[in-house]
Design an enzyme around this catalytic site. Structure first.
Site, PDB file in Angstrom:
ATOM      1  N   ASP A 110      -4.004   7.636  -2.746  1.00  0.00           N
ATOM      2  CA  ASP A 110      -4.247   6.692  -1.649  1.00  0.00           C
ATOM      3  C   ASP A 110      -4.019   5.256  -2.130  1.00  0.00           C
ATOM      4  O   ASP A 110      -4.094   4.978  -3.338  1.00  0.00           O
ATOM      5  CB  ASP A 110      -5.696   6.817  -1.155  1.00  0.00           C
ATOM      6  CG  ASP A 110      -5.984   8.198  -0.592  1.00  0.00           C
ATOM      7  OD1 ASP A 110      -5.038   8.877  -0.182  1.00  0.00           O
ATOM      8  OD2 ASP A 110      -7.164   8.585  -0.590  1.00  0.00           O
TER       9      ASP A 110
HETATM   10  N1  URA Z   1      -8.259  12.493  -3.240  1.00  0.00           N
HETATM   11  C1  URA Z   1      -8.395  11.442  -2.393  1.00  0.00           C
HETATM   12  O1  URA Z   1      -9.222  11.463  -1.496  1.00  0.00           O
HETATM   13  N2  URA Z   1      -7.583  10.373  -2.591  1.00  0.00           N
HETATM   14  C2  URA Z   1      -6.673  10.298  -3.599  1.00  0.00           C
HETATM   15  O2  URA Z   1      -5.980   9.281  -3.734  1.00  0.00           O
HETATM   16  C3  URA Z   1      -6.557  11.390  -4.461  1.00  0.00           C
HETATM   17  C4  URA Z   1      -7.369  12.481  -4.270  1.00  0.00           C
END
Ligand code: URA
Length: 245
Positions: A110
């Site tokens: 993310d």
């Molecule tokens: N899980 C998440 O919620 N976000 C990420 O960036 C990676 C794993």
């Protein structure tokens, strides 16, 4: 392989551009400027310099990036800068099967997640690392809004239901980090699959909330402490063996 073809294969532009770089005296091999585009070199283990920057020849490119917060893993980001802008252009211009493909991220993090991201132009490697069947463990350091309770750790290990999946998803490992008896907001969570927002949704499923997320490890490979956010480095043969082990 001809020097111009070596440069082309490594993403330095079209064959014509690569021939031009050589003719203009911008390329050296073993410290000597080479001006003949068709001069032959054994490419394996070749290290050459283009406009002052040293490049090792890599048949396939494998690298790790310490992803900073506020970057998107997309080539066409919607809000934040793309992680691809952190890489030198040859890595984004490496040709594959006649088209410019460049390296691709192995899975996505993310925009607000930091830490280890692998990139490569090897499609089989991407598939192997991303496939849940291969169970490559990925370790996340999670900062939570509320103190972590033992019962939450237990539930994450037993499995929680996420809205789009009928089967419970569970952490391969989960530990509360901190002094015994003291409240802790730091959880170390290991997953062997990579569903959309998986960590955030798992933590929400146990009535807590992710405030910070950092990926510290993939397989047996940890993010090196001296790799600052935004920096990248090549993976060595040893790294590749350790990731897959
Ligand atoms: N899980 C998440 O919620 N976000 C990420 O960036 C990676 C794993």
């Amino acid at each position: 392989m001809q020097l111009q073809d070596i440069l082309f294969s490594q993403g330095f532009g079209t064959r014509r551009v690569c021939a031009g770089l050589v003719q203009q005296g911008r390329v050296s091999v073993s410290g000597v400027i080479r001006t003949l585009p068709a001069e032959e070199f054994e490419e394996d283990c070749l290290v050459f310099t283009v406009q002052g920057a040293q490049w090792p020849y890599q048949e396939r490119a494998y690298l790790m990036l310490n992803k900073p917060a506020g970057t998107e893993c997309s080539q066409k980001p919607s809000t934040y800068p793309s992680i691809y802008t952190l890489l030198p252009s040859p890595l984004r211009l490496r040709p594959q099967k006649g088209a410019v493909q460049g390296v691709q991220a192995v899975g996505r993090l993310d925009q607000d997640t930091t830490g280890m991201l692998l990139l490569t132009d090897d499609g089989k490697f991407i598939h192997r690392m991303s496939s849940p069947r291969h169970h490559v463990p990925k370790v996340y350091e999670v900062t939570t809004k509320h103190p972590i309770e033992g019962a939450q750790v237990q539930k994450l290990l037993e499995g929680v239901l996420l809205d789009d999946d009928p089967k419970p998803v569970r952490a391969a490992a989960c530990e509360r980090v901190g002094e015994a008896g003291e409240p802790s907001h730091h959880l170390r969570l290991t997953l062997t699959e990579g569903k959309y927002h998986q960590v955030k949704r798992m933590i929400a499923a146990v009535s807590n909330r992710v405030e910070g997320l950092h990926r510290s490890r993939i397989g047996a490979l940890s993010l090196p402490e001296d790799l600052a956010p935004g920096q990248w480095r090549w993976l060595t043969a040893d790294d590749l063996a350790r990731i897959a082990s």
